[in-house]
Design a protein around this motif. Structure first.
Motif, PDB file in Angstrom:
ATOM      1  N   ASP A  14      -0.235 -10.155  20.069  1.00 17.80           N
ATOM      2  CA  ASP A  14      -0.629  -9.993  18.720  1.00 17.80           C
ATOM      3  C   ASP A  14      -0.897 -11.425  17.918  1.00 17.80           C
ATOM      4  O   ASP A  14      -0.567 -11.459  16.669  1.00 17.80           O
ATOM      5  CB  ASP A  14       0.302  -8.960  17.884  1.00 17.80           C
ATOM      6  CG  ASP A  14       1.758  -9.248  18.255  1.00 17.80           C
ATOM      7  OD1 ASP A  14       2.006  -9.974  19.063  1.00 17.80           O
ATOM      8  OD2 ASP A  14       2.637  -8.951  17.525  1.00 17.80           O
ATOM      9  N   LYS A  16       1.248 -14.219  18.032  1.00 20.96           N
ATOM     10  CA  LYS A  16       2.405 -14.697  17.521  1.00 20.96           C
ATOM     11  C   LYS A  16       2.951 -15.768  18.490  1.00 20.96           C
ATOM     12  O   LYS A  16       2.631 -15.601  19.663  1.00 20.96           O
ATOM     13  CB  LYS A  16       3.690 -13.782  17.256  1.00 20.96           C
ATOM     14  CG  LYS A  16       3.423 -12.587  16.550  1.00 20.96           C
ATOM     15  CD  LYS A  16       3.067 -12.969  15.078  1.00 20.96           C
ATOM     16  CE  LYS A  16       2.832 -11.410  14.357  1.00 20.96           C
ATOM     17  NZ  LYS A  16       2.245 -11.857  12.928  1.00 20.96           N
ATOM     18  N   ALA A 182       4.608  -7.897  22.895  1.00 20.46           N
ATOM     19  CA  ALA A 182       4.031  -7.481  21.742  1.00 20.46           C
ATOM     20  C   ALA A 182       5.206  -7.814  20.882  1.00 20.46           C
ATOM     21  O   ALA A 182       6.070  -7.259  20.674  1.00 20.46           O
ATOM     22  CB  ALA A 182       3.654  -6.106  21.752  1.00 20.46           C
ATOM     23  N   ASP A 183       5.006  -8.888  19.887  1.00 17.31           N
ATOM     24  CA  ASP A 183       5.962  -9.379  18.917  1.00 17.31           C
ATOM     25  C   ASP A 183       6.268  -8.301  17.975  1.00 17.31           C
ATOM     26  O   ASP A 183       7.381  -7.902  17.572  1.00 17.31           O
ATOM     27  CB  ASP A 183       5.629 -10.729  18.542  1.00 17.31           C
ATOM     28  CG  ASP A 183       6.726 -11.399  17.595  1.00 17.31           C
ATOM     29  OD1 ASP A 183       7.177 -10.785  16.666  1.00 17.31           O
ATOM     30  OD2 ASP A 183       7.303 -12.467  18.002  1.00 17.31           O
ATOM     31  N   GLY A 184       5.322  -8.087  17.226  1.00 16.62           N
ATOM     32  CA  GLY A 184       5.429  -7.231  15.823  1.00 16.62           C
ATOM     33  C   GLY A 184       6.093  -7.640  14.673  1.00 16.62           C
ATOM     34  O   GLY A 184       6.267  -6.993  13.892  1.00 16.62           O
ATOM     35  N   THR A 185       6.373  -8.971  14.436  1.00 17.74           N
ATOM     36  CA  THR A 185       7.229  -9.434  13.621  1.00 17.74           C
ATOM     37  C   THR A 185       6.184  -9.753  12.300  1.00 17.74           C
ATOM     38  O   THR A 185       5.197 -10.712  12.405  1.00 17.74           O
ATOM     39  CB  THR A 185       8.029 -10.743  13.913  1.00 17.74           C
ATOM     40  OG1 THR A 185       8.723 -10.342  15.041  1.00 17.74           O
ATOM     41  CG2 THR A 185       8.791 -11.285  12.531  1.00 17.74           C
TER      42      THR A 185
END
Length: 234
Positions: A14, A16, A182-185
């Motif tokens: 994503d 990051k 997948a970081d998602g932050t």
């Protein structure tokens, strides 16, 4: 003449930039080993990244009036490769003019005090001026070529340095190590931090050059920038 510019980065699916939550204890190798395979005369980073390599102690600057002109300074060096830092206000301090096997070049604005220039000269650190109060990246690249003979620059910066070169239309190639994460932050730094909103800027289009599987589940992807379709350099 502008050097050929390759932006090299490590990111998640994503987009990051690496964070501790990724859980890699040896994360440096995923960035550095592919970077070492890119033939370049210089690598370039921002001031925050370069803090890892410069002096860990505070060097007192001279007080009083110093008569040092705000002109480019090419110190003596014997290396064929260079470490370049974008340091507009002159925050990095040095014990030597080397980072590993590379000669250091500071990129400054004319707002830096003469005492800081005296510090750089005392350590034989080269410096160039990129503008009066703001850095003109195209001018910087031209000086790196004309003063040091640099023909290929690898940008190893964080999202803001990468984004600055992207917005200026100065990147020729993008080298991306895609981590199986997948970081998602929300709000975490991305590979390119350019500006909020869309404005009149068009996204930069890329053309795939190669894909290689590395470190079991990582992908090393190299793209050519489609300059005519996106860039202000047209």
């Amino acid at each position: 003449m502008k050097p050929y510019v390759i932006c090299h980065s490590l990111g998640s699916v994503d987009g990051k930039i690496k964070q501790d939550i990724w859980g890699y204890s040896d994360h440096h190798k995923y960035f550095e080993e592919p970077a070492a395979k890119i033939k370049a005369d210089a690598w370039l980073v921002g001031r925050v990244t370069m803090q890892e390599f410069c002096s860990k102690k505070k060097h007192p600057l001279k007080k009083g009036r110093l008569n040092i002109p705000k002109t480019d300074y090419v110190a003596q060096y014997k290396t064929k490769t260079f470490a370049v830092v974008i340091d507009p206000s002159g925050k990095c301090q040095w014990d030597t003019n080397m980072v590993s096997t590379e000669h250091v070049i500071e990129v400054l604005t004319e707002k830096v005090p003469a005492a800081y220039l005296d510090h750089l000269r005392s350590k034989q650190v080269s410096y160039i001026f990129g503008g009066k109060t703001r850095i003109d990246l195209e001018l910087v690249l031209e000086k790196l070529n004309s003063l040091f003979g640099i023909k290929v620059v690898r940008i190893d910066g964080g999202g803001h340095v990468n984004g600055s070169f992207l917005k200026a239309g100065l990147i020729d190639e993008f080298s991306f190590v895609l981590a199986p994460i997948a970081d998602g932050t929300i709000g975490a730094l991305t590979v390119f931090e350019v500006e909020k909103g869309y404005g009149k800027r068009m996204a930069t289009r890329l053309q795939l050059q190669s894909v290689k599987k590395i470190f079991d589940d990582f992908l090393w992807i190299r793209y050519k920038v489609l300059r005519s379709a996106t860039s202000p350099k047209g």
